[in-house]
Design a protein around this motif. Structure first.
Motif, PDB file in Angstrom:
ATOM      1  N   LEU B 172      52.431 -32.893 -10.690  1.00  0.00           N
ATOM      2  CA  LEU B 172      51.563 -32.406 -11.772  1.00  0.00           C
ATOM      3  C   LEU B 172      51.374 -30.902 -11.667  1.00  0.00           C
ATOM      4  O   LEU B 172      51.432 -30.192 -12.680  1.00  0.00           O
ATOM      5  CB  LEU B 172      50.201 -33.113 -11.727  1.00  0.00           C
ATOM      6  CG  LEU B 172      49.181 -32.618 -12.752  1.00  0.00           C
ATOM      7  CD1 LEU B 172      49.680 -32.851 -14.174  1.00  0.00           C
ATOM      8  CD2 LEU B 172      47.829 -33.294 -12.587  1.00  0.00           C
ATOM      9  N   VAL B 173      51.161 -30.405 -10.466  1.00  0.00           N
ATOM     10  CA  VAL B 173      50.978 -28.952 -10.332  1.00  0.00           C
ATOM     11  C   VAL B 173      52.256 -28.226 -10.761  1.00  0.00           C
ATOM     12  O   VAL B 173      52.201 -27.211 -11.449  1.00  0.00           O
ATOM     13  CB  VAL B 173      50.579 -28.587  -8.888  1.00  0.00           C
ATOM     14  CG1 VAL B 173      50.439 -27.083  -8.739  1.00  0.00           C
ATOM     15  CG2 VAL B 173      49.273 -29.254  -8.514  1.00  0.00           C
ATOM     16  N   LEU B 176      52.373 -28.419 -14.533  1.00  0.00           N
ATOM     17  CA  LEU B 176      51.381 -27.513 -15.118  1.00  0.00           C
ATOM     18  C   LEU B 176      51.876 -26.071 -15.046  1.00  0.00           C
ATOM     19  O   LEU B 176      51.740 -25.306 -16.010  1.00  0.00           O
ATOM     20  CB  LEU B 176      50.043 -27.629 -14.378  1.00  0.00           C
ATOM     21  CG  LEU B 176      49.209 -28.873 -14.660  1.00  0.00           C
ATOM     22  CD1 LEU B 176      47.978 -28.897 -13.770  1.00  0.00           C
ATOM     23  CD2 LEU B 176      48.784 -28.908 -16.120  1.00  0.00           C
ATOM     24  N   THR B 177      52.456 -25.712 -13.895  1.00  0.00           N
ATOM     25  CA  THR B 177      52.966 -24.347 -13.773  1.00  0.00           C
ATOM     26  C   THR B 177      54.032 -24.102 -14.833  1.00  0.00           C
ATOM     27  O   THR B 177      54.019 -23.073 -15.524  1.00  0.00           O
ATOM     28  CB  THR B 177      53.564 -24.134 -12.368  1.00  0.00           C
ATOM     29  OG1 THR B 177      52.627 -24.618 -11.409  1.00  0.00           O
ATOM     30  CG2 THR B 177      53.845 -22.684 -12.105  1.00  0.00           C
ATOM     31  N   VAL B 179      54.502 -25.665 -17.678  1.00  0.00           N
ATOM     32  CA  VAL B 179      53.961 -25.690 -19.040  1.00  0.00           C
ATOM     33  C   VAL B 179      53.174 -24.418 -19.340  1.00  0.00           C
ATOM     34  O   VAL B 179      53.351 -23.787 -20.387  1.00  0.00           O
ATOM     35  CB  VAL B 179      53.063 -26.936 -19.228  1.00  0.00           C
ATOM     36  CG1 VAL B 179      52.191 -26.800 -20.460  1.00  0.00           C
ATOM     37  CG2 VAL B 179      53.924 -28.182 -19.311  1.00  0.00           C
ATOM     38  N   PHE B 180      52.329 -24.013 -18.409  1.00  0.00           N
ATOM     39  CA  PHE B 180      51.475 -22.871 -18.720  1.00  0.00           C
ATOM     40  C   PHE B 180      52.228 -21.551 -18.597  1.00  0.00           C
ATOM     41  O   PHE B 180      51.820 -20.565 -19.195  1.00  0.00           O
ATOM     42  CB  PHE B 180      50.215 -22.897 -17.854  1.00  0.00           C
ATOM     43  CG  PHE B 180      49.167 -23.838 -18.396  1.00  0.00           C
ATOM     44  CD1 PHE B 180      48.105 -23.357 -19.161  1.00  0.00           C
ATOM     45  CD2 PHE B 180      49.257 -25.196 -18.182  1.00  0.00           C
ATOM     46  CE1 PHE B 180      47.154 -24.230 -19.677  1.00  0.00           C
ATOM     47  CE2 PHE B 180      48.313 -26.071 -18.702  1.00  0.00           C
ATOM     48  CZ  PHE B 180      47.260 -25.591 -19.450  1.00  0.00           C
ATOM     49  N   LEU B 202      58.925 -22.871  -5.839  1.00  0.00           N
ATOM     50  CA  LEU B 202      57.705 -23.663  -5.755  1.00  0.00           C
ATOM     51  C   LEU B 202      57.730 -24.780  -6.793  1.00  0.00           C
ATOM     52  O   LEU B 202      57.458 -25.946  -6.483  1.00  0.00           O
ATOM     53  CB  LEU B 202      56.518 -22.736  -5.982  1.00  0.00           C
ATOM     54  CG  LEU B 202      55.156 -23.383  -5.890  1.00  0.00           C
ATOM     55  CD1 LEU B 202      54.826 -23.641  -4.435  1.00  0.00           C
ATOM     56  CD2 LEU B 202      54.092 -22.501  -6.524  1.00  0.00           C
ATOM     57  N   LEU B 206      57.681 -28.734  -5.920  1.00  0.00           N
ATOM     58  CA  LEU B 206      56.515 -29.516  -6.333  1.00  0.00           C
ATOM     59  C   LEU B 206      56.956 -30.717  -7.159  1.00  0.00           C
ATOM     60  O   LEU B 206      56.505 -31.847  -6.942  1.00  0.00           O
ATOM     61  CB  LEU B 206      55.549 -28.644  -7.144  1.00  0.00           C
ATOM     62  CG  LEU B 206      54.690 -27.653  -6.360  1.00  0.00           C
ATOM     63  CD1 LEU B 206      53.966 -26.714  -7.307  1.00  0.00           C
ATOM     64  CD2 LEU B 206      53.688 -28.386  -5.478  1.00  0.00           C
TER      65      LEU B 206
END
Lengths: 484, 481
Positions: B172-173, B176-177, B179-180, B202, B206
């Motif tokens: 998820l992290v 999220l990275t 996507v954002f 990273l 992840l």
């Protein structure tokens, strides 16, 4: 920001106060049910009025409050959620001495919370915080057990310490910078001043609010209070104040204080509070055997997730509002179900293990429990997911991927206790012929129908917010919860 | 095309139907569930006319893009074989749980919910939607293991959930990275603008962490044995058949394309993880006395070939990975089905206690021997082409350093033959002399799987025709041939 009249800014609160008045009068005539309906109807009315106001852009009214846009939406959510919880407490309040008065008190707590979320003045914030706290003490105490009296006292004393810190911070800001406590004037007065006094005031106020939130290490009142209060009261007190206080904290700091202090101080203060609360909350939660005490510890972890937002600054306000709206609703469901289980299993000792087989014997309560627990974990298809998605997403987009990683790993650990509830409710007591619920004739019980009904309504909301964005995106959330 | 969305919608409608119509009945839910899982198969078959079997990509219905919905579905050469597998295993899982009478409605509703979420994982063309389905898979599986599992089911359910949820937390992290930082959620858009990622290493690791737990790669494989052993038969079938495949699929679908240069650097690590998995999984399987645990740990070994194939970084290696995934998705469910049928009759899984089953259960014994031969990679059955290709591709990439993998192949023969010898041969055990052979109804799902195993063994191009174009694109990204 534009200006609107004070009466229109406080219209939701005024409507809700009418409900409180109704409740007090009904209570005076011994009509407890009527008092509960009155309080709940007043809150619902206030929620509708606040909801209508969301269409306006955020506007300051007479230096005291902001209304419109996201502020009105948070206010509407606070009042609306409280209306559901109060009506869900009908069974409890009807059977409790001075239940009507307690309904009025619950409404006062909610109105104060709504005012906290909308306040734009330190004095308004202080007075509302106190009103909320006083109502809170009384609600915790209303279980009338030795434990609840002690917890209420602890809650009160620690609250008083927090208030004094708040007043101290207020005195610094007021004494040094201005003739007014309104954020607008505060900000104008602080321009050009040196940082150290602002920083001191910031730390004092931050600590005071951390007390109110129950963030580690200012949390010690919370497990006692939420464990020994009547579960219906905890349903109100666990989530709603956190939502209101975090919104107020974000607004105060990002608008009035942050521009004048070193940004790394804010980052480290809130980053440290966030990580410490998450770690303490989840590992504390793992150690609990009592269901409501576990929920209280888990609430400390949830405050930890929320405090990631102030470390990131203004853009994270929408994200944290979603997170805490989801938390407040899920926590309300979790505590209401505790109230329901007490009514159908009078012999329940309050432990998680004591929930054995509840999911099978009471399917509706079980379903509500499943959704609430998964939402608290942050699983997709529930509202809790989008809260964590947005907050941790804001964290990685600000470059703090490690903060997000700590947050999601804390969520994994949190399944240890949220999952334990589901394990008890569905996996235990399931062996046919075992020592399940069927070994003794069930004693006569009156199921707490209002509690389970309210919990199911909130469950549908959690699922709706969880699933709807897959099809309609998240833009509407950004529109509703715009705090600009 | 509507049919693409129906692949998720049909099982979900099935959930509603089972709950609405099947409550309180012990037999109605299974009939409804079978109808809906066959409907899923029919919908997938109908997509063949759109060219899905030859690797044509087909999009689901597009919702208004202005609203930024996450709901975008797409079937392509990479997802088609795994959806075909899901289409076969859906009815098989329902048939395998034909005897479940306790809380039958809930059981079959969860099975269909699981099928919908898995189909969603393979169909999602949006990284957020992918993550939502990825996690949604855990919920029905958690309850299937925890409520209908064997003795130690509670512990196994919690362990399963926490391990795989921890993997997904890293993922998820990473998501999220991505996507954002890219500002997109659509899979194609994210991959197109992945070059803006500040820390691709990273992000890759992840995301890969989530996949490696799911596969499972060796240090994090321990959830698998417990979950498999304690799960009810239908749960084991779907767990081994399609859940593990999410890991290999995810690596090829998301982790590799999002950071191809990091993947290039990570290939040796993946190869080592794969090699260790092949050998260690097989060695563990050889040491088991619990028949179901033996089958479960053999999955670790087989899935090692998937990692080995992917680590080659070539189209051939990826094709091998896909073939192994589909083949293992047929063989392992057949073994679990048979072990489940044996358990239903004997209530034990202890190999030491079985003996001479070849004489008492001739039909069962024939199928079990067949499945064991498929599992050890007999040419002509489905296990062979994939594992052979994986070794060839692995040799191309890593030369003689993959020789230790051969030991894993020998061990595969050893543990499979030991299982056959231990259960089927020898004196007829007195305690089982009276048990009855499997019925015609039990035969249906087993024969379906066996037929698929033969078909794929004889004609592996069925899968390779689907995957060809998609894998060529990924291989081009990875810089291989």
């Amino acid at each position: 920001m534009e200006t609107v009249s004070l009466a229109s800014a406080f219209a939701p609160h005024i409507v809700a106060v009418v409900g409180v008045a109704l409740a007090i009068m009904a209570d005076a005539f011994g009509r407890r049910a009527l008092a509960v309906f009155g309080a709940s109807a007043g809150l619902a009315g206030g929620a509708v009025v606040a909801g209508i106001a969301h269409g306006r852009p955020a506007a300051i009214s007479g230096d005291l409050a902001v209304s419109g846009a996201g502020f009105s939406v948070v206010s509407a959510v606070v009042l609306g959620l409280a209306a559901v919880v109060v009506i869900g407490s009908l069974g409890w309040l009807r059977s409790t001495p001075s239940g009507g008065g307690l309904a009025a008190l619950a409404a006062v707590v909610a109105i104060a919370a709504a005012a906290i979320a909308q306040g734009a003045d330190l004095l308004v914030l202080l007075i509302s915080l106190e009103a909320m706290a006083v109502g809170g003490y009384a609600l915790v105490w209303s279980a009338r057990t030795e434990a609840s009296t002690e917890a209420a006292l602890k809650f009160f004393v620690q609250g008083a310490v927090a208030t004094s810190l708040f007043v101290l911070g207020l005195a610094i800001l007021f004494g040094m910078y201005g003739a007014s406590t309104s954020y607008v004037w505060l900000r104008a007065g602080m321009a050009g001043m040196t940082a150290p006094p602002v920083t001191t005031a910031f730390v004092l106020i931050a600590v005071a609010l951390a007390y109110k939130l129950g963030a580690f290490p200012f949390h010690s009142w919370a497990p006692d209070a939420f464990e020994s209060a009547p579960p219906h009261a905890s349903a109100l007190l666990a989530g709603i104040p956190k939502l209101a206080v975090v919104v107020a904290l974000m607004f105060l700091f990002t608008r009035a204080v942050f521009p004048y202090i070193d940004p790394t101080i804010a980052l480290w203060v809130f980053g440290a509070l966030a990580v410490a609360s998450m770690a303490f909350g989840v590992f504390g939660g793992l150690a609990q055997r009592s269901y409501t005490r576990m929920l209280a510890y888990s609430g400390i972890a949830q405050v930890g997730y929320a405090l990631v937002a102030p470390a990131l600054g203004a853009p994270a306000m929408m994200a944290v509002a979603v997170l805490l709206i989801a938390y407040a609703a899920a926590a309300a469901v979790a505590y209401l179900i505790a109230g329901y289980v007490r009514s159908v299993r009078p012999e329940w000792d309050g432990t998680i293990a004591g929930l054995a087989g509840v999911g099978r014997s009471h399917p509706l309560a079980g379903a509500a429990l499943v959704v609430a627990m998964f939402s608290l974990v942050g699983m997709p298809l529930t509202a809790g997911f989008w809260g964590k998605f947005l907050v941790f997403g804001m964290a990685v987009s600000a470059g703090f991927w490690w903060l997000a990683l700590v947050g999601v790993l804390a969520s994994v650990v949190s399944f240890g206790y949220y999952g334990a509830v589901l394990k008890a409710a569905y996996f235990e007591g399931a062996d046919p012929g075992g020592q399940g619920a069927a070994d003794s004739p069930a004693p006569e019980t009156t199921p707490d129908v209002p509690a389970v009904t309210a919990a199911c309504v909130l469950t549908l909301v959690l699922l709706g917010i969880g699933v709807a964005p897959l099809f309609i995106g998240l833009r509407w959330v950004a529109t509703l919860l715009s705090f600009a | 095309m509507l049919a693409v969305d129906l692949l998720v919608a049909v099982p979900l409608l099935g959930v509603a139907a089972v709950i609405a119509l099947g409550r309180g009945s012990a037999t109605r839910p299974r009939a409804i569930a079978l109808a809906f899982s066959v409907a899923f198969t029919a919908v997938f078959a109908s997509l063949a006319s759109a060219g899905v079997l030859t690797g044509t990509a087909v999009d689901g219905i597009r919702l208004a893009r202005e609203a930024f919905p996450f709901w975008t579905l797409r079937i392509d050469g990479l997802s088609a074989p795994l959806l075909a597998l899901t289409a076969v295993l859906g009815p098989v899982a329902v048939l395998a749980s034909w005897g479940v009478r306790e809380k039958a409605a809930a059981h079959h509703a969860l099975l269909l919910g699981l099928q919908a979420s898995i189909a969603g994982v393979f169909l999602a063309a949006d990284v957020i939607l992918l993550y939502v389905f990825w996690e949604a898979v855990l919920i029905p599986m958690y309850f299937l293991i925890g409520v209908w599992g064997h003795e130690d089911r509670r512990h196994a359910a919690m362990k399963f959930f926490i391990y795989t949820f921890a993997g997904s937390a890293f993922m998820l992290v990473g998501i999220l990275t991505a996507v954002f930082q890219t500002g997109h959620t659509g899979l194609a858009e994210v991959l197109d603008s992945a070059f803006v990622l500040g820390q691709p290493t990273l992000v890759f690791w992840l995301i890969a962490a989530g996949m490696l737990v799911k596969i499972p790669a060796v240090p994090v494989h321990t959830w698998l044995a417990d979950a498999h052993v304690e799960a009810p038969t239908a749960g084991s079938i779907l767990l081994a058949g399609v859940l593990l495949k999410m890991g290999g699929y995810g690596l090829l679908r998301l982790a590799l394309p999002i950071a191809p240069e990091v993947f290039e650097a990570a290939r040796p690590i993946l190869a080592v993880l794969g090699g260790v998995g092949i050998f260690y999984g097989a060695a563990l399987a050889l040491a088991q006395t619990d028949l179901k645990r033996l089958v479960a740990l053999s999955s670790v070994s087989h899935m090692g070939f998937v990692l080995l194939g992917i680590s080659a970084g070539t189209e051939r290696g990826f094709a091998a990975a896909m073939l192994v995934m589909v083949s293992h998705g047929l063989v392992a469910p057949l073994l679990f089905l048979l072990v489940g049928q044996l358990y239903d009759r004997t209530h034990t899984r202890d190999i030491e206690r079985f003996s001479g089953m070849g004489a008492t259960l001739p039909r069962w014994a024939t199928l079990f021997t067949f499945a064991a031969l498929a599992s050890l990679g007999l040419p002509g059955l489905s296990g062979f082409p994939g594992e052979f290709l994986a070794v060839v591709a692995g040799f191309g990439a890593w030369s003689y350093s993959i020789v230790p993998v051969m030991a894993g192949l020998v061990l595969a023969a050893a543990y499979n033959l030991r299982a056959v010898k231990g259960t089927l041969h020898g004196e007829i055990a007195e305690e089982w002399a009276e048990i009855s052979d499997i019925s015609a109804g039990d035969l249906v799902p087993a024969v379906v799987l066996a037929a698929c195993i033969v078909a794929l063994g004889v004609w592996p191009m069925f899968v390779l025709d689907m995957t060809g174009d998609a894998l060529a694109l990924i291989a081009a990204l990875a810089g291989g041939m």
